[in-house]
Design an enzyme around this catalytic site. Sequence first.
Site, mmCIF file in Angstrom:
data_model
loop_
_atom_site.group_PDB
_atom_site.id
_atom_site.type_symbol
_atom_site.label_atom_id
_atom_site.label_comp_id
_atom_site.label_asym_id
_atom_site.label_seq_id
_atom_site.Cartn_x
_atom_site.Cartn_y
_atom_site.Cartn_z
ATOM 1 N N GLY A 136 -30.000 -68.080 -18.115
ATOM 2 C CA GLY A 136 -28.586 -68.393 -18.297
ATOM 3 C C GLY A 136 -27.799 -68.002 -17.061
ATOM 4 N N SER A 137 -26.543 -67.681 -17.272
ATOM 5 C CA SER A 137 -25.662 -67.394 -16.140
ATOM 6 C C SER A 137 -25.936 -66.017 -15.540
ATOM 7 C CB SER A 137 -24.209 -67.446 -16.620
ATOM 8 O OG SER A 137 -24.002 -66.456 -17.598
ATOM 9 N N ASN A 153 -29.070 -76.216 -21.422
ATOM 10 C CA ASN A 153 -29.357 -77.375 -20.559
ATOM 11 C C ASN A 153 -30.790 -77.876 -20.713
ATOM 12 O OD1 ASN A 153 -30.270 -75.076 -19.248
ATOM 13 N ND2 ASN A 153 -29.889 -75.885 -17.213
ATOM 14 N N GLU A 206 -33.974 -65.656 -15.426
ATOM 15 C CA GLU A 206 -33.840 -66.913 -14.696
ATOM 16 C C GLU A 206 -32.352 -67.222 -14.665
ATOM 17 O OE1 GLU A 206 -36.225 -68.265 -13.186
ATOM 18 O OE2 GLU A 206 -37.950 -67.328 -14.161
ATOM 19 N N LEU A 207 -31.713 -66.963 -13.523
ATOM 20 C CA LEU A 207 -30.254 -67.085 -13.471
ATOM 21 C C LEU A 207 -29.869 -68.337 -12.683
ATOM 22 C CD1 LEU A 207 -29.605 -63.280 -12.977
ATOM 23 C CD2 LEU A 207 -29.867 -64.558 -15.103
ATOM 24 N N LYS A 217 -33.023 -66.060 -29.504
ATOM 25 C CA LYS A 217 -31.659 -66.508 -29.770
ATOM 26 C C LYS A 217 -31.376 -67.713 -28.880
ATOM 27 C CE LYS A 217 -27.727 -66.206 -28.150
ATOM 28 N NZ LYS A 217 -27.158 -67.525 -28.466
#
Length: 497
Positions: free
Chosen positions: A247-248, A168, A269-270, A191
């Site tokens: 990410g998630s 995003n 950072e979720l 990655k």
Amino acid sequence: MDMRLPFSTLPHRPSGQELVRTAGFIDGEWVGADRGARFEVRNPADRTLVAEVPNMGASETRRAIQAAVAAFPRWRAVPPAQRSAVLRRWHELIVERADDLALLLTTEQGKPLPDARAEILQTATFVEWYAEEGKRLGSSTLPVADPTRRGWVVREPVGVCAAITPWNYPASSVAKKLAPALAAGCTVVLKPAEQTPLTALALAALAELAGLPSGVINVVTGDGSAATEIGRALTDDPAVRMMSFTGSGEVGRELMRQCAATVKNLSLELGGHAPFIVFDDADLDLAVECAVKAKFRNSGQMCVAANRFLIHADIYDGFAARLVERVGQLEVGPGVVPGVQLGPLIDELAVAKVARHIDDAVALGARLLAGGKVHARGGTFFEPTILGDVTDAMAIAHEETFGPVAPLMRFRTEQEAIAIANASEYGLASYLFSRDISRILRVTEALETGAVAVNTGSFTTEAAPFGGVKQSGLGREGGTWGLDSFLSVKHVTLGIG
Ligand code: ADP
């Protein structure tokens, strides 16, 4: 390297300066996957093929780690002022190529070109900030009770870091990790997300051009299934001392488990589920304008996106009517088209989640005030949507939507608003609108989030710590705090006899 790419508008540069890279970057070399496998990057606006990049796995990741291990003692020994000079040059190159980078970003991610450009400039600003900050890593002396001893504390780079980034914010999420890592003296294996590897590779190409030594940044690319294998190779290796992931929550928890085996440092950072609280004394025009920003920017695909609009019952109808009117003016379309404000969603899975949240809410009694379905343009374009009368029983009241849906809920008292706002496993961001300074202070103190935005719809700055409480994550990115994850402290005692 395959240069048959539909980037006719990207100016051709002398060899070595192309921005569009379709190879991984290991130990200063642009390389393919060991078995020659590649995967496709597609433009979310029309699903056309943008490029194919190497589908790497564990063996390439291990080589990237070895390169980062070999580069680490050399890079940490470079005096901070010289490391800073390389970062500053990187910053300048990003600014110089901002238009080209923005086009590349929009092509693989979908957001409107002006937003992509803003992200690129923010990316550059993060690099510039850490170019400065890295020069200020001093040590401190300790007061020691024993007169025969002296003591001090030095801050040292943690070592080789793994960075895993999302689609995003394909540029700024990279800079928020790589810039402080490099400033601290760490080396990195990155990655990038499978949907958006080209922006990350372009940034690596500019870092190379800026004079970053071989092995300091390595980029391993892989598709959705390769991500697990690459992630495993990174977490299993004891030489990797730190994992920085955005990410998630699901993947974050899995990486946390995997990192436990070798006790790595972690920065996560979720997700988020930001409440957007509008009190009855708020400036309604301002609140509506900010609601549009906090919800519909990047088509709502932001971890800081407002995901619950808590509106005081007395102003609820007025707020809803104005928001419906304002949202009706939003232009949906391909990000490269001038005037477009909402690009496509990243993929079909994203569309399915948005549709599920809407269907579930409507089935449980929510009213559709605007939008509600795939846009007439088709594909992954989705109508900006507003749901009224949303209740706690609906999935959207708890799960992150990551799409252009604004769910409106009513509240009566300040205590009720705070209770609803905090009834979430997430704690990343919150927004509140009021003109009563005492209320602003009370509510700000009560909100369980890493950031509170008062009377504004955006708050990101390189100077501030960004990160969550509760299940939104660990650690902070940005500001002086952003360096902490990449540093360890060493206490030295000297006996002076
Ligand atoms: P999203 O649902 O927003 O795509 P993910 O958490 O799945 O978020 O993806 C964020 C990043 O994590 C991407 O770079 C993705 O490839 C990577 N990723 C996904 N699964 C794993 C995994 N098991 N191990 C390591 N990285 C992963």
